[in-house]
Design an enzyme around this catalytic site. Sequence first.
Site, PDB file in Angstrom:
ATOM      1  N   LYS A 258       0.849  -1.198   0.000  1.00 49.37           N
ATOM      2  CA  LYS A 258       0.000   0.000   0.000  1.00 49.37           C
ATOM      3  C   LYS A 258       0.882   1.246   0.000  1.00 49.37           C
ATOM      4  O   LYS A 258       1.687   1.439   0.904  1.00 49.37           O
ATOM      5  CB  LYS A 258      -0.916  -0.010   1.231  1.00 49.37           C
ATOM      6  CG  LYS A 258      -1.719   1.282   1.432  1.00 49.37           C
ATOM      7  CD  LYS A 258      -2.685   1.198   2.618  1.00 49.37           C
ATOM      8  CE  LYS A 258      -3.337   2.539   2.929  1.00 49.37           C
ATOM      9  NZ  LYS A 258      -4.256   2.483   4.092  1.00 49.37           N
ATOM     10  N   ASP A 263      -2.495  10.030   4.148  1.00 47.76           N
ATOM     11  CA  ASP A 263      -3.919   9.699   4.277  1.00 47.76           C
ATOM     12  C   ASP A 263      -4.613  10.698   5.214  1.00 47.76           C
ATOM     13  O   ASP A 263      -4.509  10.596   6.427  1.00 47.76           O
ATOM     14  CB  ASP A 263      -4.061   8.268   4.827  1.00 47.76           C
ATOM     15  CG  ASP A 263      -5.527   7.832   4.920  1.00 47.76           C
ATOM     16  OD1 ASP A 263      -6.392   8.532   4.353  1.00 47.76           O
ATOM     17  OD2 ASP A 263      -5.786   6.778   5.546  1.00 47.76           O
ATOM     18  N   LYS A 270      -9.995  12.572   8.752  1.00 48.39           N
ATOM     19  CA  LYS A 270      -9.518  12.061  10.040  1.00 48.39           C
ATOM     20  C   LYS A 270      -9.360  13.216  11.023  1.00 48.39           C
ATOM     21  O   LYS A 270      -9.018  14.317  10.622  1.00 48.39           O
ATOM     22  CB  LYS A 270      -8.136  11.421   9.873  1.00 48.39           C
ATOM     23  CG  LYS A 270      -8.112  10.078   9.204  1.00 48.39           C
ATOM     24  CD  LYS A 270      -6.681   9.544   9.172  1.00 48.39           C
ATOM     25  CE  LYS A 270      -6.589   8.241   8.392  1.00 48.39           C
ATOM     26  NZ  LYS A 270      -7.354   7.137   8.981  1.00 48.39           N
ATOM     27  N   ASP A 282       1.489   5.954   5.932  1.00 49.70           N
ATOM     28  CA  ASP A 282       0.524   5.081   5.264  1.00 49.70           C
ATOM     29  C   ASP A 282       1.078   4.435   3.991  1.00 49.70           C
ATOM     30  O   ASP A 282       0.348   3.760   3.272  1.00 49.70           O
ATOM     31  CB  ASP A 282      -0.771   5.860   4.967  1.00 49.70           C
ATOM     32  CG  ASP A 282      -2.015   5.001   5.087  1.00 49.70           C
ATOM     33  OD1 ASP A 282      -1.915   3.899   5.664  1.00 49.70           O
ATOM     34  OD2 ASP A 282      -3.076   5.419   4.577  1.00 49.70           O
ATOM     35  N   GLU A 343      -9.572   3.918   1.983  1.00 44.69           N
ATOM     36  CA  GLU A 343      -8.969   4.093   0.656  1.00 44.69           C
ATOM     37  C   GLU A 343      -7.942   3.015   0.330  1.00 44.69           C
ATOM     38  O   GLU A 343      -7.727   2.698  -0.833  1.00 44.69           O
ATOM     39  CB  GLU A 343      -8.327   5.473   0.552  1.00 44.69           C
ATOM     40  CG  GLU A 343      -6.877   5.599   1.077  1.00 44.69           C
ATOM     41  CD  GLU A 343      -6.731   5.308   2.570  1.00 44.69           C
ATOM     42  OE1 GLU A 343      -7.745   5.394   3.286  1.00 44.69           O
ATOM     43  OE2 GLU A 343      -5.622   4.971   3.008  1.00 44.69           O
ATOM     44  N   ARG A 345      -7.901  -0.213   0.756  1.00 45.66           N
ATOM     45  CA  ARG A 345      -8.456  -1.383   0.067  1.00 45.66           C
ATOM     46  C   ARG A 345      -8.833  -1.065  -1.384  1.00 45.66           C
ATOM     47  O   ARG A 345      -8.814  -1.943  -2.238  1.00 45.66           O
ATOM     48  CB  ARG A 345      -9.653  -1.924   0.863  1.00 45.66           C
ATOM     49  CG  ARG A 345     -10.786  -0.960   0.995  1.00 45.66           C
ATOM     50  CD  ARG A 345     -11.748  -1.344   2.098  1.00 45.66           C
ATOM     51  NE  ARG A 345     -11.211  -1.067   3.434  1.00 45.66           N
ATOM     52  CZ  ARG A 345     -11.856  -1.348   4.569  1.00 45.66           C
ATOM     53  NH1 ARG A 345     -13.054  -1.928   4.531  1.00 45.66           N
ATOM     54  NH2 ARG A 345     -11.312  -1.057   5.731  1.00 45.66           N
TER      55      ARG A 345
HETATM   56  N1  BES Z   1      -4.446   4.223   6.983  1.00 49.57           N
HETATM   57  C1  BES Z   1      -5.601   3.907   7.726  1.00 49.57           C
HETATM   58  C2  BES Z   1      -5.379   2.820   8.772  1.00 49.57           C
HETATM   59  C3  BES Z   1      -4.441   3.135   9.907  1.00 49.57           C
HETATM   60  C4  BES Z   1      -4.954   3.460  11.141  1.00 49.57           C
HETATM   61  C5  BES Z   1      -3.083   3.038   9.765  1.00 49.57           C
HETATM   62  C6  BES Z   1      -4.124   3.702  12.203  1.00 49.57           C
HETATM   63  C7  BES Z   1      -2.238   3.285  10.822  1.00 49.57           C
HETATM   64  C8  BES Z   1      -2.763   3.609  12.046  1.00 49.57           C
HETATM   65  C9  BES Z   1      -6.698   3.419   6.797  1.00 49.57           C
HETATM   66  O1  BES Z   1      -6.698   3.980   5.533  1.00 49.57           O
HETATM   67  C10 BES Z   1      -7.998   3.782   7.427  1.00 49.57           C
HETATM   68  O2  BES Z   1      -8.273   4.945   7.531  1.00 49.57           O
HETATM   69  N2  BES Z   1      -8.776   2.783   7.835  1.00 49.57           N
HETATM   70  C11 BES Z   1     -10.030   3.008   8.445  1.00 49.57           C
HETATM   71  C12 BES Z   1     -11.043   2.123   7.752  1.00 49.57           C
HETATM   72  C13 BES Z   1     -12.454   2.394   8.168  1.00 49.57           C
HETATM   73  C14 BES Z   1     -12.889   3.726   7.628  1.00 49.57           C
HETATM   74  C15 BES Z   1     -13.322   1.296   7.630  1.00 49.57           C
HETATM   75  C16 BES Z   1      -9.926   2.641   9.928  1.00 49.57           C
HETATM   76  O3  BES Z   1      -9.300   1.641  10.243  1.00 49.57           O
HETATM   77  O4  BES Z   1     -10.431   3.393  10.743  1.00 49.57           O
HETATM   78 ZN    ZN Z   2      -4.918   4.634   4.833  1.00 50.08          ZN
HETATM   79 MN    MN Z   3      -7.743   5.814   5.471  1.00 53.56          MN
END
Ligand code: BES
Ligand code: ZN
Ligand code: MN
Length: 497
Positions: A258, A263, A270, A282, A343, A345
């Site tokens: 990835k 992000d 966020k 990320d 994003e 996925r």
């Molecule tokens: N990059 C994040 C996941 C992440 C979270 C990485 C904490 C490192 C530390 C990913 O893109 C994300 O935002 N995932 C969301 C998915 C949700 C919206 C279904 C998440 O895990 O909150």
């Molecule tokens: Zn992400």
């Molecule tokens: Mn994200």
Amino acid sequence: MKVSVSTIALSELDVDLLVVPATEEESGDGLEALVASFGDAVVRARSDFSGESGETLIIYPEKGTAKRLLVVGLGESMDVTAERLRQAAAVGAGVAIRTRSETVGIGVPKLDLDGDMASQALVEGFMLGSYRFTRYQTDVSEDDGPQRLVIQTEEQDKLVRRGADRGRIVSEAVCSARDLINMSPNDKKPVLLSRAIEKSGKKNGFEVSVWDKELIEEEGMGGLLAVNMGSQDPPTFNVLEFKPENARNDRPLVLVGKGIVFDTGGLSLKPTKDSMDYMKSDMSGAAAVIGAFEAIAKMDLPIHVVGLIPATDNRPGEQAYVPGDVIKMHSGATVEVLNTDAEGRMVLADALSYAANFSPDIVIDIATLTGSAAVAMGDQAAPVLTTHNSKAAERIEAMVRAGEASGDRVHPLPMYEEYKEQLKSEVADLRNVGGREGGCITAAKFLEHFVDYPWVHVDIAGVAFTHKARPYRPIGGTGFGVRLLVEFMRAYAESKR
Ligand code: BES
Ligand code: ZN
Ligand code: MN
């Protein structure tokens, strides 16, 4: 850092700091070999030292050529693992930095461990433990800190040499992954990241081809393009390839990383604190793939490996994709976007469906995919998931074994069919979020939809970046995944003999 192996006696090693790992059994009234080599200073000091894991004793010997002697406890000899040795060597790195020691020796302890494993672990612990990210610090020179490491052994020197080489190559690759992760987002926009990959390919000996936005459009990578909609910077899609003539696998092993270079969450923005503030990490999956390529190319592993890295940032913007958008993916499937922050996925799905073109033997993707992974396992292990079928156990076991051996530990989560129900959409083939419960698993179920070959997914959201210094993982990007992937591929190459 220069790394060498020496069979010169401990007392004759001319170093600023000599690190001697010692078990509890050898300590207390013991440390006889050290007494013989370094004299009475050791006799006076040894009663202060029990050999407990992580304990330290600094001695300024009157005999021998080393300026300082550091004894580091390993605990009971029965409990000594490669990980303990990494940690002991990392303690040595900390003392080396503090005492401004430029040349450092480490004695390989006489234990029930193979010489190559032991020396690899010592080199890794020391090199990874002395890593500092100084690129943006105008008053810190890169040449500060230890410059030369000598691994000292009296026997098994051939094995020890092999391990030390491997340890150096792997550690350099981990450090280069850490550098990429720690780098400022404005220095690693997709085009810049691609340039860094090309440079690494030239230097280390693997092929790189970089697709621009036009080519990505032609290929129909709807997921990657959707995520990129809010951005000012075009995406790239990076294809890495290492194909030595003596490759033992007919079908390639494919690594997918990835590469979200930042992000924000997109319109599903966020919060800043403890969330967006470190989302430069990320692209840690991409960094792990790049590092793994650097290492296998330098080691000349006899396997054919392809790497795929979709790269973009994820931002709100006038054109940004919105919740409710239905996206046509590279595979032809349609996805209802219900959260623009899911994003990873979206971009991985396109890379995974493209991976099918290589008729891969196996595909491993590695990604900072879900906060849920961090909630489940914290920073000590990464969830590993695979298609729930008759070969699942075999794939998971190989990954878990590579994790234990390398120190990048992974642990399985289930992938039962029923989890897929959470991804049902009213308007499209599937939706991009499955709700809070089992978030790491439903993210993997989403990816699985785009896969029709043997596949393993590693979610490194909890381990890629650390806010707390660990023995050989200073604050920042950890480079998690490089050691895991390299060890997996080494075992894979062995299995193809
Ligand atoms: N990059 C994040 C996941 C992440 C979270 C990485 C904490 C490192 C530390 C990913 O893109 C994300 O935002 N995932 C969301 C998915 C949700 C919206 C279904 C998440 O895990 O909150
Ligand atoms: Zn992400
Ligand atoms: Mn994200």
